[in-house]
Write a protein that holds these residues in place. Structure first.
Motif, short mmCIF file in Angstrom:
data_model
loop_
_atom_site.label_atom_id
_atom_site.label_comp_id
_atom_site.label_asym_id
_atom_site.label_seq_id
_atom_site.Cartn_x
_atom_site.Cartn_y
_atom_site.Cartn_z
N LYS A 186 -0.54 32.39 24.89
CA LYS A 186 -1.24 31.36 24.12
C LYS A 186 -1.86 31.90 22.83
O LYS A 186 -2.72 31.25 22.24
CB LYS A 186 -2.34 30.73 24.99
N GLN A 187 -1.40 33.05 22.38
CA GLN A 187 -1.88 33.57 21.11
C GLN A 187 -0.71 34.27 20.41
O GLN A 187 0.33 34.54 20.99
CB GLN A 187 -3.04 34.53 21.31
N GLY A 188 -0.92 34.54 19.12
CA GLY A 188 0.11 35.20 18.34
C GLY A 188 1.32 34.32 18.12
O GLY A 188 1.22 33.12 17.87
N LYS A 189 2.48 34.89 18.24
CA LYS A 189 3.72 34.17 17.96
C LYS A 189 4.06 33.13 19.03
O LYS A 189 4.95 32.30 18.83
CB LYS A 189 4.89 35.16 17.84
N LYS A 190 3.38 33.19 20.19
CA LYS A 190 3.61 32.20 21.24
C LYS A 190 2.57 31.10 21.24
O LYS A 190 2.55 30.26 22.13
CB LYS A 190 3.63 32.88 22.62
N ALA A 191 1.67 31.09 20.25
CA ALA A 191 0.65 30.05 20.17
C ALA A 191 1.32 28.70 19.87
O ALA A 191 2.51 28.62 19.51
CB ALA A 191 -0.38 30.39 19.10
N LEU A 192 0.55 27.63 20.02
CA LEU A 192 1.09 26.28 19.85
C LEU A 192 1.68 26.11 18.46
O LEU A 192 1.03 26.36 17.44
CB LEU A 192 -0.03 25.26 20.07
N GLY A 193 2.95 25.71 18.40
CA GLY A 193 3.63 25.43 17.15
C GLY A 193 4.30 26.61 16.50
O GLY A 193 4.96 26.46 15.47
N HIS A 194 4.17 27.82 17.08
CA HIS A 194 4.77 29.00 16.47
C HIS A 194 6.21 29.19 16.96
O HIS A 194 6.64 28.59 17.95
CB HIS A 194 3.93 30.23 16.75
N LYS A 195 6.94 30.10 16.30
CA LYS A 195 8.38 30.18 16.50
C LYS A 195 8.79 30.70 17.87
O LYS A 195 9.92 30.46 18.31
CB LYS A 195 9.02 31.03 15.41
N LEU A 196 7.92 31.45 18.56
CA LEU A 196 8.27 31.95 19.88
C LEU A 196 7.62 31.13 21.00
O LEU A 196 7.53 31.57 22.14
CB LEU A 196 7.86 33.42 20.04
N GLY A 197 7.20 29.90 20.67
CA GLY A 197 6.59 29.06 21.69
C GLY A 197 7.52 28.72 22.82
O GLY A 197 7.09 28.45 23.94
N TYR A 198 8.81 28.77 22.56
CA TYR A 198 9.77 28.43 23.61
C TYR A 198 9.81 29.49 24.71
O TYR A 198 10.41 29.28 25.76
CB TYR A 198 11.17 28.24 23.03
N LYS A 199 9.18 30.65 24.50
CA LYS A 199 9.11 31.68 25.53
C LYS A 199 7.83 31.59 26.36
O LYS A 199 7.60 32.40 27.24
CB LYS A 199 9.21 33.07 24.90
N ARG A 200 7.00 30.60 26.08
CA ARG A 200 5.73 30.46 26.76
C ARG A 200 5.94 29.88 28.16
O ARG A 200 6.69 28.93 28.35
CB ARG A 200 4.80 29.56 25.96
N PHE A 201 5.26 30.42 29.14
CA PHE A 201 5.30 29.87 30.49
C PHE A 201 3.94 30.06 31.14
O PHE A 201 3.20 31.00 30.84
CB PHE A 201 6.39 30.52 31.35
N CYS A 202 3.61 29.11 32.05
CA CYS A 202 2.32 29.17 32.75
C CYS A 202 2.37 30.24 33.84
O CYS A 202 3.44 30.73 34.22
CB CYS A 202 1.96 27.82 33.33
N MET A 203 1.18 30.60 34.34
CA MET A 203 1.11 31.67 35.34
C MET A 203 1.77 31.27 36.66
O MET A 203 2.36 32.10 37.34
CB MET A 203 -0.35 32.07 35.55
N ASP A 204 1.69 29.98 37.03
CA ASP A 204 2.34 29.54 38.26
C ASP A 204 3.84 29.69 38.18
O ASP A 204 4.50 30.13 39.12
CB ASP A 204 1.98 28.09 38.56
N CYS A 205 4.42 29.33 37.02
CA CYS A 205 5.86 29.51 36.84
C CYS A 205 6.22 30.98 36.77
O CYS A 205 7.31 31.38 37.17
CB CYS A 205 6.33 28.78 35.58
N GLY A 206 5.30 31.79 36.25
CA GLY A 206 5.55 33.23 36.22
C GLY A 206 5.73 33.80 37.60
O GLY A 206 6.55 34.70 37.82
N ILE A 207 4.95 33.28 38.57
CA ILE A 207 5.11 33.70 39.97
C ILE A 207 6.38 33.10 40.56
O ILE A 207 7.18 33.78 41.20
CB ILE A 207 3.88 33.27 40.80
N LYS A 208 6.57 31.78 40.33
CA LYS A 208 7.68 31.07 40.96
C LYS A 208 9.03 31.63 40.54
O LYS A 208 9.94 31.77 41.35
CB LYS A 208 7.59 29.59 40.63
N TYR A 209 9.16 31.97 39.25
CA TYR A 209 10.45 32.43 38.74
C TYR A 209 10.49 33.93 38.51
O TYR A 209 11.29 34.44 37.74
CB TYR A 209 10.79 31.67 37.46
N ARG A 210 9.56 34.64 39.19
CA ARG A 210 9.57 36.11 39.22
C ARG A 210 9.45 36.73 37.83
O ARG A 210 10.05 37.76 37.54
CB ARG A 210 10.85 36.61 39.91
N LYS A 211 8.65 36.10 36.98
CA LYS A 211 8.35 36.72 35.69
C LYS A 211 7.33 37.84 35.88
O LYS A 211 7.23 38.76 35.08
CB LYS A 211 7.82 35.69 34.70
#
Length: 796
Positions: free
Chosen positions: A168-193
């Motif tokens: 949620k900061q830097g290049k992954k903040a809202l509207g930035h170019k790497l926002g498509y790589k952002r995932f929540c912590m629950d999905c991080g567990i669910k999809y083994r991130k």
């Protein structure tokens, strides 16, 4: 079929606001729905024009209410189509319009209801790629969303606190170019991130961390979690780690103490009976071990009852404090102990109730746990109690090898001869063999000869003493006459050879079964001059062979290699064939015997030993109880013995004792079990439909679209059942649409174009299924092996 009328946008705003979603904008006099796009151009798509109608309707709503109703009518025409078609149209829109499904869900409540986060995840790997998610990010920023972020995996707007700082900061903040790589912590567990031991920072100001537990793969919260993670990674000093371990141990001990099962303290029952035993401190004044020798007519070897007894609390799953029982202490030994009743028990005019508890602390592989109610007589001495001591009833569990039953045997006295005979229950119920938990056995015999056996309070066998025992209580009225003999002229052969039958004149009993085939000819390649066996050309005479002592050396013989290439070698002889004239030995046919009289049986006479006892439930008086058993397992515990005449009192004792301890034992047993190993999620190719049909279908569809993203044809080859199912569903939906449209007014031209496009897509999918069926799945399997599954990670 769901149909949405004119949207109540004011109500919609309230619902969305309550959910914390993006609120619709309200204007004076009319509610203004958010447009499908923000600063995004609608790309060329026939399907996209449908929603353009809706956007125009929104823009003109404050100016012309009639125009708004017209636009809503066009939208309603689209919404009136079958739900299955909506999904296909939505997918088409998602590919043609940025930001895709995320924005589409914000149009109205209907799209939110049919495009769920689960659906978004299934299709999201294909549809919501980099540019589309960037557009969605910019849309939410344009709409003023500041406290929420979209997750690229679950496709949901979530509070920022559900994301770690790097998302949620830097290049992954809202509207930035790497926002498509952002995932929540629950999905991080669910999809083994995240893996076990990983720590993530949630807040920079408060230094708030969360850590993934290596065992349960869930986030732990607080500073202690950080210490745990650092200790796993070896990044914390030894003294700090010790402090963390001590803190954790103290927490575990506190949890164990507070979660311990409360156990009551034993209190003797006030229930009265002819005999009731709870093994209180004065038990040894009643119970006496036997020192007799066991009688065995099958062997001359003497067996002594050397097994020891004790009264003690159970050492397995103790349920009630200070509650003791009679315990068998020695394995592979003969045990005998008995106790006299205060007065003899006479059951002639009463119901007999026998009940007691058995706790197999070490299980039971081979041995008995039954009791005997001994016959009352003057010669009844506890020191001499043995297997030969006369008993009235034997009742209880017995198991060894294939034998596993609850014995109910009673001895019945023949009124004519005065002899006693054992009567065994037919089809006895199976014993309840459980390790460590108590089982309750109850026998009820009524005056009318009806009986019932209960195990743990549940009926397991009902019957009648006159009908369900062997040998029968009463003998037959008539028996075979022992002096009767079969007459000499008695014919008991039902069929005989036909005496009038004669052998046919052309029947040749001497004809051979096989004869030489006179029509056979020698094959042209047959080598008559070649022997079938020849000396082995590779054999050599042994060096130590002495011709004078051993004789002439002859090489071993091997099959002639020349014969393997032709029909045969040596002298040719014609083959044999089945003799058509062969009939075998002639025997006459059998006919019914006209002199047959039937099966002979001796005549019946009245049984001189016949008697009829209509009341076998009137057992002989009983003077003592005894346990006389042999067992391979020790620590069998007996407790709460009731022998009396009241079913209600026996049930009351069960409630006071067994029901209390059994519930605690079960809880103790569950608490003692190790936690089940966390099963790793299976790869979609390893799943079975019957295990979880819904999960199976979802994973197979997910895999299909993941492969189809790179090569649709290979996806069809690898998972033809998914492709076929999609094709069949689309064709069925199209057929339904054609039927509905054919009997109703035609929908707007824009909708017809979308339907045609969906139909063409379905036909293309069907063609791909047909083409893939003949090419195999080798290439597709390689693609599957490259895919990262939830159970095994990237395939090598």
């Amino acid at each position: 079929m769901a149909v949405v009328d004119d949207l109540n946008l004011a109500e919609e705003k309230k619902r969305v606001t309550d959910e914390g979603m993006v609120a619709t904008n309200a204007t004076t006099g009319a509610a203004e729905a958010r447009p499908l796009q923000a600063k995004q151009e609608v790309q060329g798509s026939e399907a996209g024009e449908i929603l353009n109608l809706h956007n125009k309707q929104v823009k003109n709503s404050s100016k012309d209410e009639k125009a708004m109703r017209s636009g809503s009518k066009a939208l309603s025409s689209f919404l009136a189509l079958p739900v299955e078609l909506h999904l296909h149209i939505i997918l088409d829109l998602a590919q043609s319009i940025d930001p895709g499904l995320l924005s589409l869900r914000e149009v109205n409540r209907y799209f939110r209801s049919i495009v769920t986060p689960t659906d978004l995840h299934i299709w999201g790997t294909t549809l919501l790629e980099n540019k589309q998610f960037q557009a969605a990010d910019r849309l939410y920023g344009f709409l003023g969303v500041e406290d929420r972020l979209p997750c690229t995996l679950c496709q949901c707007l979530l509070p920022k606190k559900q994301f770690h700082m790097q998302s949620k900061q830097g290049k992954k903040a809202l509207g930035h170019k790497l926002g498509y790589k952002r995932f929540c912590m629950d999905c991080g567990i669910k999809y083994r991130k995240f893996g076990g031991g990983n720590s993530v920072k949630v807040d920079d100001q408060t230094e708030h961390y969360k850590v993934v537990c290596s065992e349960c793969l869930e986030f732990l919260d607080g500073p202690e979690a950080l210490y745990s993670s650092a200790a796993l990674l070896g990044q914390v000093r030894a003294d700090d780690t010790d402090d963390a371990v001590e803190s954790s141990a103290a927490s575990i001990e506190e949890t164990s103490t507070t979660s311990a099962i409360e156990k009551p303290t034993f209190t003797p029952s006030n229930i009265k009976a002819d005999f009731i035993e709870q093994f209180t401190d004065d038990w040894d004044t009643r119970w006496k071990p036997s020192h007799a020798k066991k009688e065995d007519s099958k062997t001359t070897e003497e067996w002594a009852y050397v097994g020891e007894w004790a009264v003690e609390e159970p050492h397995v799953f103790k349920a009630i404090e200070q509650d003791k029982g009679l315990v068998v202490k020695n394995p592979a030994a003969h045990h005998a102990i008995s106790a006299k009743f205060p007065k003899k028990i006479d059951n002639k005019k009463n119901t007999l109730v026998v009940q007691y508890e058995v706790k197999l602390q070490n299980g039971l592989e081979c041995g008995g746990a039954y009791m005997k109610l001994l016959q009352d007589n003057k010669a009844l001495h506890a020191d001499e109690f043995s297997n030969a001591s006369p008993y009235v009833i034997m009742f209880g569990p017995d198991k060894c090898g294939a034998t596993n039953k609850v014995h109910f045997i009673f001895k019945h006295k023949n009124p004519k001869t005065g002899e006693y005979e054992e009567k065994h229950l037919k089809s006895a119920p199976s014993a309840k063999i459980t390790k460590g938990t108590t089982n309750l056995y109850t026998l009820i015999v009524h005056e009318d000869n009806e009986f019932e056996i209960k195990i743990n309070g549940e009926s397991s066998k009902k019957g009648n003493l006159l009908e369900d025992f062997t040998p029968s209580v009463n003998p037959e009225k008539e028996i075979d006459n022992p002096k009767d003999t079969k007459p000499e002229d008695w014919v008991d052969e039902a069929r005989i050879p036909d005496p009038e039958a004669t052998k046919p004149e052309d029947w040749d009993e001497d004809a051979l079964f096989e004869i030489v085939d006179e029509e056979a000819t020698k094959p042209d390649d047959w080598l008559e001059d070649e022997p079938t066996m020849v000396p082995d050309p590779e054999a050599e005479k042994p060096e130590d062979w002495d011709d004078e002592e051993d004789g002439d050396w002859i090489p071993p013989m091997v099959p002639n290699p020349k014969c393997e290439e032709v029909s045969g070698c040596g002298q040719w002889e014609p083959p044999t064939k089945k003799n058509p004239a062969y009939k075998g030995k002639w025997t006459p046919e059998y006919i019914d015997n006209p002199a047959y009289k039937g099966v002979w049986a001796p005549a019946k006479i009245s049984n001189p030993d016949y008697f009829e006892d209509k009341t076998p439930a009137k057992f002989e008086p009983m003077g003592a109880i005894g346990f006389e058993i042999w067992t391979m397992q020790s620590d069998i515990l007996f407790d709460n013995i009731y022998i009396g005449h009241s079913v209600e009192d026996a049930e009351k004792l069960k409630t006071e004792t067994y029901d209390v301890k059994h519930a605690i034992e079960i809880a103790e047993e569950e608490a003692s079990k190790p936690p089940p190993a966390k099963e790793s999620p299976k790869s979609p190719m390893d799943l079975k439909f019957m295990d979880d049909p819904v999960h199976y279908v979802r994973e197979r569809v997910d895999l299909f679209w993941a492969i189809a993203k790179n090569d649709p044809v290979e996806a069809v080859k690898a998972l033809p059942e998914v492709a076929g199912g999609i094709g069949a569903l689309v064709v069925t939906v199209i057929a339904l649409i054609v039927g509905i449209v054919g009997v109703s007014t035609a929908p707007p031209p824009k909708v017809q174009k979308v339907a045609e496009k969906v139909k063409q897509s379905a036909m293309d999918t069907k063609d791909q299924v047909v083409d893939a069926a003949s090419t195999g799945t080798d290439k597709a399997q390689a693609e599957i092996n490259k895919r990262t599954t939830r159970s095994s990670g990237p395939a090598e």
